[in-house]
Design a protein around this motif. Structure first.
Motif, PDB file in Angstrom:
ATOM      1  N   HIS A   1       0.858   7.268  30.309  1.00 31.56           N
ATOM      2  CA  HIS A   1       0.944   7.301  28.618  1.00 31.56           C
ATOM      3  C   HIS A   1       0.018   6.437  27.943  1.00 31.56           C
ATOM      4  O   HIS A   1      -0.556   6.856  26.993  1.00 31.56           O
ATOM      5  CB  HIS A   1       2.361   7.169  28.355  1.00 31.56           C
TER       6      HIS A   1
ATOM      7  N   THR B   1      18.206  15.645  32.600  1.00 30.49           N
ATOM      8  CA  THR B   1      17.085  15.510  33.761  1.00 30.49           C
ATOM      9  C   THR B   1      17.602  14.702  34.738  1.00 30.49           C
ATOM     10  O   THR B   1      17.540  13.309  34.274  1.00 30.49           O
ATOM     11  CB  THR B   1      15.917  15.873  33.085  1.00 30.49           C
TER      12      THR B   1
ATOM     13  N   ARG C   1      11.465  12.083  29.909  1.00 29.99           N
ATOM     14  CA  ARG C   1      10.796  13.488  29.952  1.00 29.99           C
ATOM     15  C   ARG C   1      10.585  14.003  28.510  1.00 29.99           C
ATOM     16  O   ARG C   1       9.865  14.634  28.195  1.00 29.99           O
ATOM     17  CB  ARG C   1      11.656  14.479  30.798  1.00 29.99           C
ATOM     18  N   ARG C   2      11.799  13.743  27.557  1.00 28.62           N
ATOM     19  CA  ARG C   2      11.570  14.288  26.232  1.00 28.62           C
ATOM     20  C   ARG C   2      10.058  13.382  25.658  1.00 28.62           C
ATOM     21  O   ARG C   2       9.540  14.069  24.859  1.00 28.62           O
ATOM     22  CB  ARG C   2      12.700  13.899  25.528  1.00 28.62           C
TER      23      ARG C   2
ATOM     24  N   GLN D   1       7.663  12.266  27.232  1.00 25.03           N
ATOM     25  CA  GLN D   1       6.554  13.031  27.851  1.00 25.03           C
ATOM     26  C   GLN D   1       6.365  14.103  27.028  1.00 25.03           C
ATOM     27  O   GLN D   1       5.234  14.496  26.821  1.00 25.03           O
ATOM     28  CB  GLN D   1       6.653  13.036  29.352  1.00 25.03           C
ATOM     29  N   ARG D   2       7.214  14.919  26.919  1.00 23.49           N
ATOM     30  CA  ARG D   2       6.721  16.239  26.284  1.00 23.49           C
ATOM     31  C   ARG D   2       6.223  16.265  24.771  1.00 23.49           C
ATOM     32  O   ARG D   2       5.496  16.814  24.345  1.00 23.49           O
ATOM     33  CB  ARG D   2       8.105  17.146  25.964  1.00 23.49           C
TER      34      ARG D   2
ATOM     35  N   ARG E   1       2.806  15.074  25.055  1.00 25.25           N
ATOM     36  CA  ARG E   1       1.644  16.377  25.589  1.00 25.25           C
ATOM     37  C   ARG E   1       1.774  17.438  24.191  1.00 25.25           C
ATOM     38  O   ARG E   1       0.466  17.896  23.907  1.00 25.25           O
ATOM     39  CB  ARG E   1       2.414  17.039  26.434  1.00 25.25           C
ATOM     40  N   GLU E   2       2.890  17.666  23.575  1.00 23.96           N
ATOM     41  CA  GLU E   2       2.662  18.322  22.235  1.00 23.96           C
ATOM     42  C   GLU E   2       1.756  17.685  21.189  1.00 23.96           C
ATOM     43  O   GLU E   2       1.124  18.423  20.743  1.00 23.96           O
ATOM     44  CB  GLU E   2       4.047  18.713  21.830  1.00 23.96           C
TER      45      GLU E   2
END
Length: 478
Positions: free
Chosen positions: A69, A185, A214-215, A217-218, A221-222
């Motif tokens: 990240h 998750t 994970r949220r 990371q999402r 990415r978004e």
């Protein structure tokens, strides 16, 4: 009770760090964790050492995510994400220093399934992660898939089977639905425990709730995808604006002589200067046109805004200006019509302009302006701005009237027309007329209008302009 880590100093929010500093700190912390990770040969026969090694492996996995990240952040992702990761890393270090107390370890649980006795052992943390009432007891391996999303169940089953049958370690993630309806998750790591004959006697695993990670990371990415789309759109719009500008502005380079079919009476040159960054394409224009009966049209102007909307409005305005000038409309009336055009345009805009009509037979300059810097007249080694006739910005008010001024020029006179962005920088708000008039001596030594333009560009071209600009020089030959 406050953590003992902060017992020797008052509580205070952590200081923000640069991305490079975070990357360095993450690498250092990863090395520290790897240094205390138990050797696999030692951990094999000691459940406590296996537990410690599993926690270290999870920590290394998490730090690798952080490093990835931060690498993306260094390439230009928003600072808010850097601050969020800084908080998470600070929390990670505090948890590790607290030796078991903290939010990180509360999201890690352990389990062991004994295949010989069918006994199952869960840690208290695992009950909390999975939302299961401890009074219900732990779940067997056959019951575990019932918590997992249907599409993730085959992966969990295959992973557990590979561990039990082939002795492969477990390392995978699964989405599950807790009894309270919350979706989580979970990252699961584990290994088989073999008996003396090499058969699988039991299986132990460490499970970690990675939902928040994970949220994040999402979201990263978004955000990255959104930034890439925005960058592509901006590049496309800039390319279209540049192409439209190049199609509209006069194609000639170097000096232009008027009239084209007789003795030269006017030597003209012009130049477009982009903004300091080159990213902002505005509505600045320059134009020189030979009119019927031998007159010449000289004009420069600027429309508010940037990009395709500004260049398209500039193209419309410049086309109308040329048409009306060829039709014989004088500069004052021409400005009035341009004002009406902008006022009724479906894309309202404000603009400034100066329009000059030169008649070579009498050397008469007729001109009008709309909220624009006056032309500079250089004569006998000195320069000054012409007294401007009344005229408001184009598109500012309906029914505006524009006065027209006239001036008789002499052979050797030099006119400089420019947009206000030519010398305006972030450090000054004036129109730079004094800086241009100070060039009078260099203009007097110049061979032609093109050399005068080069002198101006050398003077103002290195300064950091807030926007683009245009300059035009016209020298009276006879």
């Amino acid at each position: 009770m406050p953590s003992h880590v902060f017992a020797d100093r008052p509580a205070q929010p952590p200081e923000r760090e640069t991305v490079d500093a975070l990357i360095t700190r993450t690498r250092r912390l990863r090395g520290d964790v790897d240094a205390v990770r138990p050797d696999p040969e030692v951990a094999e026969d000691d459940p406590q050492e296996r537990w410690r090694r599993a926690l270290c492996d999870l920590a290394l996995h998490h730090l690798d995510d952080l490093g990835s990240h931060l690498g993306q952040l260094k390439d230009g992702l928003p600072q808010e994400t850097a601050e969020a990761i800084a908080d998470e890393l600070a929390e990670y270090e505090a948890d590790r220093a607290a030796a078991g107390a903290g939010s990180l370890l509360s999201r890690v649980g352990s389990a062991e399934w004994n295949l010989l006795t069918d006994e199952v052992s869960w840690s208290d943390e695992l009950y909390r992660i999975l939302g299961r009432d401890p009074r219900s007891g732990p779940m067997s391996l056959d019951e575990m898939p019932s918590l997992v999303f249907a599409e993730d169940q085959p992966l969990l089953t295959a992973t557990v089977t590979d561990c039990l049958v082939d002795g492969r370690p477990i390392d995978g993630e699964f989405r599950l639905v807790r009894p309270d309806g919350r979706v989580r998750t979970v990252h699961m790591m584990g290994e088989p425990v073999l008996d003396a004959d090499g058969s699988t006697a039991s299986m132990w695993a460490v499970l970690r709730d990675v939902s928040e990670l994970r949220r994040s990371q999402r979201a990263v990415r978004e955000t990255r995808d959104w930034l890439q789309r925005q960058q592509h759109m901006e590049q496309t719009e800039r390319r279209l604006a540049v192409e439209m500008q190049e199609a509209v502005l006069p194609p000639w380079r170097g000096s232009l002589q008027f009239p084209h079919d007789g003795p030269t009476s006017l030597d003209v040159a012009a130049h477009y200067l982009p903004s300091a960054s080159g990213a902002l394409i505005g509505g600045d224009w320059y134009d020189a046109l030979q009119l019927p009966a031998g007159d010449s049209l000289l004009s420069v102007g600027d429309l508010t805004g940037h990009g395709v909307s500004a260049t398209s409005a500039m193209a419309m305005l410049l086309g109308a200006l040329r048409g009306m000038a060829v039709a014989g409309i004088r500069p004052g009336a021409l400005m009035t019509h341009l004002n009406q055009l902008l006022e009724t345009s479906p894309q309202p805009a404000l603009g400034s302009a100066v329009c000059c009509r030169y008649t070579p037979g009498t050397r008469t300059l007729s001109w009008a302006q709309a909220g624009h810097p006056s032309p500079l007249l250089f004569r006998d080694g000195a320069g000054q701005a012409l007294m401007a006739p009344d005229g408001v910005l184009l598109g500012a008010t309906s029914g505006a009237a524009y006065e027209q001024a006239e001036l008789t020029l002499r052979p050797g006179d030099l006119l400089v027309l420019h947009t206000d962005g030519l010398t305006r920088t972030s450090a000054t708000s004036d129109d730079g007329a004094d800086r241009l008039t100070a060039l009078a001596a260099r203009f007097a030594r110049a061979r032609d209008a093109q050399e005068c333009v080069r002198v101006i560009v050398e003077e103002v071209g290195e300064h950091e302009r807030e926007g683009d600009a245009c300059v035009m020089v016209a020298r009276v030959i006879a």
